[in-house]
Design a protein around this motif. Structure first.
Motif, PDB file in Angstrom:
ATOM      1  N   HIS A  15       0.899  -1.204  -0.151  1.00  0.00           N
ATOM      2  CA  HIS A  15       0.081  -0.118   0.079  1.00  0.00           C
ATOM      3  C   HIS A  15       0.918   1.131  -0.119  1.00  0.00           C
TER       4      HIS A  15
ATOM      5  N   TYR B 216       6.185  -3.578  12.303  1.00  0.00           N
ATOM      6  CA  TYR B 216       5.171  -4.436  12.690  1.00  0.00           C
ATOM      7  C   TYR B 216       4.530  -4.895  11.217  1.00  0.00           C
ATOM      8  N   ASP B 217       4.268  -4.019  10.481  1.00  0.00           N
ATOM      9  CA  ASP B 217       3.412  -4.389   9.280  1.00  0.00           C
ATOM     10  C   ASP B 217       4.171  -5.257   8.473  1.00  0.00           C
TER      11      ASP B 217
ATOM     12  N   LEU C 101       4.911  -8.825   9.974  1.00  0.00           N
ATOM     13  CA  LEU C 101       4.006  -9.765  10.537  1.00  0.00           C
ATOM     14  C   LEU C 101       3.788 -11.103   9.500  1.00  0.00           C
TER      15      LEU C 101
ATOM     16  N   LEU D  50      -2.620 -14.763   7.472  1.00  0.00           N
ATOM     17  CA  LEU D  50      -3.762 -13.715   7.707  1.00  0.00           C
ATOM     18  C   LEU D  50      -3.705 -13.102   6.521  1.00  0.00           C
TER      19      LEU D  50
ATOM     20  N   TRP E  91      -3.110  -8.847   3.001  1.00  0.00           N
ATOM     21  CA  TRP E  91      -3.018  -7.525   3.899  1.00  0.00           C
ATOM     22  C   TRP E  91      -2.850  -7.882   5.297  1.00  0.00           C
ATOM     23  N   SER E  92      -2.463  -9.046   5.594  1.00  0.00           N
ATOM     24  CA  SER E  92      -2.333  -9.463   7.074  1.00  0.00           C
ATOM     25  C   SER E  92      -3.835  -8.892   7.862  1.00  0.00           C
ATOM     26  N   ASP E  93      -4.859  -8.760   7.377  1.00  0.00           N
ATOM     27  CA  ASP E  93      -6.185  -8.532   7.839  1.00  0.00           C
ATOM     28  C   ASP E  93      -7.245  -9.668   7.937  1.00  0.00           C
TER      29      ASP E  93
ATOM     30  N   HIS F 202      -4.851  -3.438  11.236  1.00  0.00           N
ATOM     31  CA  HIS F 202      -4.836  -4.726  10.321  1.00  0.00           C
ATOM     32  C   HIS F 202      -6.303  -4.992  10.546  1.00  0.00           C
ATOM     33  N   SER F 203      -7.151  -5.151  11.853  1.00  0.00           N
ATOM     34  CA  SER F 203      -8.349  -5.898  12.154  1.00  0.00           C
ATOM     35  C   SER F 203      -9.273  -4.943  12.134  1.00  0.00           C
TER      36      SER F 203
ATOM     37  N   GLY G 259      -1.531   4.067  10.698  1.00  0.00           N
ATOM     38  CA  GLY G 259      -2.838   3.513  10.392  1.00  0.00           C
ATOM     39  C   GLY G 259      -3.504   4.327   9.546  1.00  0.00           C
TER      40      GLY G 259
ATOM     41  N   ARG H 296      -2.327   4.277   6.001  1.00  0.00           N
ATOM     42  CA  ARG H 296      -2.543   2.713   5.267  1.00  0.00           C
ATOM     43  C   ARG H 296      -3.831   3.020   4.804  1.00  0.00           C
TER      44      ARG H 296
END
Length: 405
Positions: A27, A171-172, A175, A183, A186-188, A219-220, A246, A249
């Motif tokens: 992104h 972290y992003d 992960l 996940l 997008w690790s979401d 992410h969540s 955040g 993103r």
């Protein structure tokens, strides 16, 4: 040859490893990686999968066959003390800890060398945007300030300069290595799972306002904002780098119905009573202290409108139906992964705390969700039925619906 006269299966060929790191979504604020940095993350993702799927199962074999032989255990702490004497467990634990430290350092190599560039990119996306509210005077809770969560130096909150987002970027981008791609792009996958569960099981819920506590870099919560585009979503965290990153993103992914607020979620006086239809936490409670969790529960009850829901997504609690061996293995994060509140959180009576916060016992919600993964980049996800006691993308939900007066 096996017993049938056919060639034996090649265990290396049968290994179903994670997807290539190049499948990770990029992104507008995602850090740039060199070829070698990509391959470091690929190695760590495969190592984590190998430890979970090939090395860890033998610990149970050793436990049943020799570690527990002639012994009687009454709690998980006794089991852990027996496990730590075993050379095989020691090898697995050392490798698991080492991969986490390597993952964090790999991410730091990526992000610190481009820290100023990342901060400038974040500023270009967020400066002056009313959807980002920071509070430089906010005092960090001790349970956040004193801990390098997941062995990440500086945790979520440390700022290395004005407008910094380096630890959020770390972290992003890293992960994927920790989860082995479980996940999704997008690790979401956790947020997608929650959105899917709510639409299936609470079809009458049409939230106008959603509050996410401990949002991290989003992410969540972004999947909830995407699933309910007519809702106003408010994401709260104590870490300014996470919130800057955040929002940047979210904007680069085209999610416009969300704003990020820096605050201590134990007390949110800036939000009125009964002002949200849905309050959410995802893998957040285990990073708060024993006392703060109870205050958070009371605050969620205050903030919920009558008929609204609160959902806490976490690893399962240590109940009498969970074998002591599994409890001890799940406790690994508390002792070796800088998650000191993990063990107490997972033995707490969350139902009683919810009732004490004001929710009716008959309104409590218990469920399970499994991470949603893009099968086009991770085709073997549907076949993943193993358990690694904490890393698998499967969680429990504890929540409640606030009674209508």
């Amino acid at each position: 040859m096996d017993g049938s006269g056919k060639p034996a299966a090649d265990p290396i060929a049968a290994y179903d490893g994670p997807p290539d790191y190049r499948a990770v979504g990029r992104h507008g604020i995602f850090p740039q990686l060199t070829h070698d940095e990509v391959e470091r993350f690929n190695f760590l993702a495969h190592m984590n999968r190998h430890l979970a799927s090939r090395v860890m199962p033998a610990i149970k074999t050793a436990f049943d066959g020799q570690i527990a032989s002639g012994k009687s255990f009454t709690d998980r702490h006794q089991v852990r003390r027996a496990l730590v004497q075993d050379p095989y467990w020691q090898l697995w634990s050392a490798l698991r800890r080492n991969t986490m430290e390597m993952r964090q350092q790999a991410g730091r190599w990526v992000t610190l060398r481009q820290r100023e560039e990342l901060a400038a990119r974040a500023a270009s996306l967020t400066d002056g945007d009313p959807r980002l509210t920071l509070d430089p005077s906010m005092k960090l809770p001790r349970y956040v300030e004193a801990i390098d969560h997941h062995c990440m130096p500086g945790s979520y909150h440390t700022e290395y300069g004005p407008g910094d987002v380096a630890n959020a970027a770390n972290y992003d981008c890293g992960l994927f290595a920790t989860t082995g791609g479980m996940l999704g792009t997008w690790s979401d996958g956790g947020g997608q799972a929650v959105a899917r569960w709510v639409k299936r099981n609470l079809p009458d819920l049409k939230p106008k306002r959603i509050l996410d506590l401990g949002c991290g870099l989003g992410h969540s919560i972004l999947p909830l904002a995407q699933a309910f585009p007519d809702a106003e979503v408010v994401a709260v965290d104590v870490g300014a780098p996470m919130l800057r990153y955040g929002l940047a993103r979210a904007k680069s992914l085209g999610v416009d119905n969300i704003r990020f607020v820096q605050a201590n979620v134990e007390s949110l006086p800036q939000f009125a009573d009964a002002s949200f239809d849905w309050v959410q936490t995802t893998m957040f409670l285990h990073e708060t202290s024993y006392g703060s969790m109870q205050r958070i529960f009371k605050e969620t009850h205050r903030l919920l409108a009558p008929g609204g829901i609160v959902l806490h997504v976490e690893q399962p609690q240590y109940g009498p139906d969970m074998p002591l061996f599994e409890q001890a293995m799940r406790d690994w994060d508390a002792f070796y992964n800088a998650e000191p509140f993990w063990t107490k959180m997972h033995e707490a009576d969350l139902d009683t705390w919810m009732v004490q916060a004001g929710f009716a016992r008959e309104s409590l919600i218990h469920a399970g969700v499994t991470g949603v993964v893009d099968r086009t980049v991770f085709p073997d996800a549907a076949e993943d039925t193993g358990e690694d006691y904490g890393r698998k993308a499967a969680w429990h939900v504890v929540g409640a619906r606030k009674e209508v007066a």
